[in-house]
Design a protein around this motif. Structure first.
Motif, mmCIF file in Angstrom:
data_model
loop_
_atom_site.group_PDB
_atom_site.id
_atom_site.type_symbol
_atom_site.label_atom_id
_atom_site.label_comp_id
_atom_site.label_asym_id
_atom_site.label_seq_id
_atom_site.Cartn_x
_atom_site.Cartn_y
_atom_site.Cartn_z
ATOM 1 N N TYR A 188 -0.484 -12.020 -0.268
ATOM 2 C CA TYR A 188 -1.770 -12.678 -0.475
ATOM 3 C C TYR A 188 -2.106 -12.580 -1.954
ATOM 4 O O TYR A 188 -2.057 -11.495 -2.545
ATOM 5 C CB TYR A 188 -2.803 -11.965 0.392
ATOM 6 C CG TYR A 188 -4.234 -12.381 0.196
ATOM 7 C CD1 TYR A 188 -4.608 -13.709 0.367
ATOM 8 C CD2 TYR A 188 -5.201 -11.436 -0.126
ATOM 9 C CE1 TYR A 188 -5.928 -14.082 0.214
ATOM 10 C CE2 TYR A 188 -6.523 -11.799 -0.270
ATOM 11 C CZ TYR A 188 -6.878 -13.122 -0.105
ATOM 12 O OH TYR A 188 -8.186 -13.485 -0.246
ATOM 13 N N ASN A 234 -2.923 -11.158 17.505
ATOM 14 C CA ASN A 234 -2.631 -10.824 16.098
ATOM 15 C C ASN A 234 -3.183 -9.460 15.692
ATOM 16 O O ASN A 234 -3.729 -9.277 14.602
ATOM 17 C CB ASN A 234 -3.183 -11.910 15.168
ATOM 18 C CG ASN A 234 -2.565 -11.858 13.788
ATOM 19 O OD1 ASN A 234 -1.423 -11.425 13.613
ATOM 20 N ND2 ASN A 234 -3.317 -12.275 12.789
ATOM 21 N N LYS A 267 -5.742 -7.804 16.618
ATOM 22 C CA LYS A 267 -7.187 -7.728 16.423
ATOM 23 C C LYS A 267 -7.788 -6.506 17.102
ATOM 24 O O LYS A 267 -8.757 -5.907 16.613
ATOM 25 C CB LYS A 267 -7.838 -9.009 16.955
ATOM 26 C CG LYS A 267 -9.337 -9.063 16.753
ATOM 27 C CD LYS A 267 -9.910 -10.369 17.273
ATOM 28 C CE LYS A 267 -11.421 -10.441 17.061
ATOM 29 N NZ LYS A 267 -11.989 -11.718 17.563
ATOM 30 N N GLU A 308 1.777 -3.605 7.773
ATOM 31 C CA GLU A 308 1.004 -4.846 7.675
ATOM 32 C C GLU A 308 0.201 -4.881 6.377
ATOM 33 O O GLU A 308 0.147 -5.916 5.684
ATOM 34 C CB GLU A 308 0.071 -4.950 8.879
ATOM 35 C CG GLU A 308 -0.774 -6.211 8.917
ATOM 36 C CD GLU A 308 -1.723 -6.214 10.107
ATOM 37 O OE1 GLU A 308 -1.704 -7.201 10.860
ATOM 38 O OE2 GLU A 308 -2.482 -5.224 10.275
ATOM 39 N N ARG A 333 -11.338 -4.639 8.076
ATOM 40 C CA ARG A 333 -10.098 -5.344 8.395
ATOM 41 C C ARG A 333 -10.378 -6.751 8.917
ATOM 42 O O ARG A 333 -9.689 -7.707 8.529
ATOM 43 C CB ARG A 333 -9.281 -4.559 9.430
ATOM 44 C CG ARG A 333 -7.926 -5.191 9.728
ATOM 45 C CD ARG A 333 -7.197 -4.483 10.851
ATOM 46 N NE ARG A 333 -5.882 -5.078 11.082
ATOM 47 C CZ ARG A 333 -5.662 -6.173 11.789
ATOM 48 N NH1 ARG A 333 -6.695 -6.805 12.346
ATOM 49 N NH2 ARG A 333 -4.451 -6.657 11.935
ATOM 50 N N ASN A 334 -11.358 -6.888 9.791
ATOM 51 C CA ASN A 334 -11.719 -8.211 10.299
ATOM 52 C C ASN A 334 -12.205 -9.118 9.172
ATOM 53 O O ASN A 334 -11.882 -10.316 9.133
ATOM 54 C CB ASN A 334 -12.796 -8.092 11.380
ATOM 55 C CG ASN A 334 -12.275 -7.486 12.666
ATOM 56 O OD1 ASN A 334 -11.070 -7.467 12.910
ATOM 57 N ND2 ASN A 334 -13.174 -6.974 13.491
ATOM 58 N N THR A 350 -9.118 -10.208 7.182
ATOM 59 C CA THR A 350 -8.350 -11.216 7.912
ATOM 60 C C THR A 350 -9.008 -12.579 7.835
ATOM 61 O O THR A 350 -8.343 -13.607 7.614
ATOM 62 C CB THR A 350 -8.191 -10.800 9.386
ATOM 63 O OG1 THR A 350 -7.575 -9.512 9.448
ATOM 64 C CG2 THR A 350 -7.336 -11.798 10.140
ATOM 65 N N GLU A 351 -10.329 -12.622 8.007
ATOM 66 C CA GLU A 351 -11.058 -13.889 7.937
ATOM 67 C C GLU A 351 -10.971 -14.500 6.542
ATOM 68 O O GLU A 351 -10.815 -15.720 6.398
ATOM 69 C CB GLU A 351 -12.526 -13.660 8.309
ATOM 70 C CG GLU A 351 -12.742 -13.322 9.780
ATOM 71 C CD GLU A 351 -14.165 -12.915 10.076
ATOM 72 O OE1 GLU A 351 -14.983 -12.915 9.125
ATOM 73 O OE2 GLU A 351 -14.463 -12.596 11.240
ATOM 74 N N THR A 362 -7.417 -15.901 5.979
ATOM 75 C CA THR A 362 -7.238 -17.110 6.790
ATOM 76 C C THR A 362 -7.964 -18.291 6.170
ATOM 77 O O THR A 362 -7.423 -19.403 6.095
ATOM 78 C CB THR A 362 -7.752 -16.880 8.226
ATOM 79 O OG1 THR A 362 -7.040 -15.781 8.802
ATOM 80 C CG2 THR A 362 -7.535 -18.117 9.078
#
Length: 463
Positions: free
Chosen positions: A192, A259, A261, A311, A375-376, A379-380, A383
């Motif tokens: 990323y 994934n 989550k 990850e 973490r959420n 990830t958002e 994405t």
């Protein structure tokens, strides 16, 4: 179409060898740790055996941290020499531990051996993370490899009655492991691009704290079990250990759902079982009940910290450090927490034990909440950034990252956008098949991959 089928077969072979590589490392580490505890306990008390064991874990953590430094100095140089050197060092130390000439010699050989094992473990997880970076089944690969490694150790402990035969098996497996490790070729990490994202740094910090706190719980449990094993009351290599293998497999399957989550919430529930396990081991008479709970939760924890750091390594500057950092933190915490955890296990005051358990669980609950939230959020963000990229932007990123020429970028686009054969692509580009093969060879060299599927994985990482 034949090219696609062939590359898929190649990818499967790479995945199988990656699973075997991680499984053999698990088998070797646990098998050698088991051997060391057995040998060192011949000349010292059970509590001192636990202390010596955790010293070895601390030394392995140092080995984990040495690999990133080594990787920047030598990179992929001297591979054959490295295989011979590490194989000889580990095999010699294994036989020195087996002969147990004295406590001091066994202890020193253990330090050298676990330093080497830590280094090799860091290489293992770095290469595994690299190969599996585009797989949606990362936790499943980790869980399967852990299960296989535990089963190998179980069979070695229970089917091999002769200690010298067991030592020979460890030595042979070590040599095979080194060959497989050397043959696993890495490619460029597709990271990323917003590496200064403060959210990612928050995820890093919260994950480190979470693993340290969880390791305190499992270190206490492990020391309680090791004390009983070293005293000869119970052999922990017997049938209940199969639960450890099964829990690793189940963890991998559950963690990969949506994934990963829900990976951390599930692990949090397992931590509740772990704290109950401490109570059972401390206050209940049947040791077997506590042992079963311990193995059920320990497998989940290993798969959790291994997968989480592998990850996370995709979004860092130093993936060779972060990919194996979970194991290093777990081992280092066990080493530094040894004295205190032994006191906890030996406490005769119920109130102090209860305070310790409650305090630890409250801290873990707080850090878990922070980690899940960060973490959420990470990830958002990743994405949303990736969704904004058009095909042209993705190809431009790849062209800049790997220094493709305009023609190589055009060839790369054809390779990842269709299933046409090499001849059909050559006809489409109005060049000869031999010329196209030269372009493809250059693309493989620049990207570090060796198959069309590998190129597709690189492209998908940018989507």
């Amino acid at each position: 179409m034949n090219d696609i089928v062939q590359t898929i077969k190649q990818e499967k072979q790479v995945y199988i060898s990656t699973i075997l590589m991680m499984a053999l490392f698990t088998f070797l580490f646990l098998g050698i740790e088991y051997l060391f505890v057995d040998m060192i306990s011949l000349s010292t008390s059970s509590k001192h055996s636990v202390w010596a064991q955790n010293c070895m874990l601390g030394m392995s953590s140092l080995g984990f941290l040495l690999f990133p430094i080594y990787n920047r100095i030598f990179k992929q140089k001297h591979e054959k020499i490295k295989i011979i050197f590490f194989s000889l060092i580990t095999i010699i130390c294994i036989f020195v531990i087996y002969n147990h000439l004295s406590y001091q010699i066994t202890f020193i050989a253990g330090l050298i051996l676990f330093l080497t094992l830590g280094f090799l473990g860091s290489v293992t997880f770095y290469k595994a993370a690299n190969i599996l970076q585009n797989s949606q089944y990362l936790a499943r690969f980790v869980g399967v490899s852990y299960m296989i490694g535990i089963i190998f150790q179980f069979l070695n402990n229970n089917l091999v009655s002769s200690r010298i035969v067991e030592v020979c098996i460890l030595s042979i497996v070590m040599f095979i492991f080194m060959i497989i490790l050397n043959n696993q070729k890495t490619q460029a990490f597709n990271q990323y691009n917003e590496k200064h994202d403060s959210n990612i740094r928050s995820v890093m910090i919260s994950l480190i704290l979470l693993i340290i706190l969880m390791s305190c719980v499992f270190s206490t449990l492990d020391n309680a079990v090791t004390l009983v094993h070293a005293s000869g009351v119970v052999d922990i290599g017997q049938l209940p250990r199969i639960l450890l293998a099964l829990s690793g497999l189940i963890a991998g399957i559950i963690f990969d759902f949506q994934n990963r989550k829900f990976m951390c919430p599930v692990m949090y529930c397992m931590m509740l079982l772990s704290t109950l396990c401490i109570i059972v081991l401390k206050f209940s008479e049947p040791f077997l009940i506590g042992l079963i709970i311990f193995y059920m939760t320990a497998g989940f924890f290993v798969v959790f910290f291994t997968t989480s750091f592998m990850e996370l390594s995709y979004y860092t500057y130093y993936p060779d450090l972060w990919a194996g950092l979970g194991r290093a933190l777990n081992n280092m915490t066990a080493a530094l927490f040894t004295t205190y955890s032994l006191k906890i296990v030996s406490l005769h005051t119920d109130i102090k034990m209860t305070i310790y358990i409650v305090l630890l669980y409250v801290l873990i609950s707080m850090i878990t909440f922070v980690y899940i939230y960060q973490r959420n959020k990470m990830t958002e963000r990743i994405t949303s950034v990736n969704k904004e990229r058009s095909k042209e932007e993705r190809l431009a990123l790849i062209q800049n990252e790997f220094s493709f020429t305009p023609r190589e970028t055009e060839v790369f686009d054809c390779l990842v956008s269709c299933e046409d054969s090499i001849q059909m692509i050559a006809d489409h580009l109005y060049i000869s098949k031999r010329t196209l093969e030269r372009y493809i060879s250059s693309i493989y060299k620049k990207t570090g991959v060796k198959s069309r599927i590998g190129l597709i994985n690189i492209y998908n990482q940018k989507t």
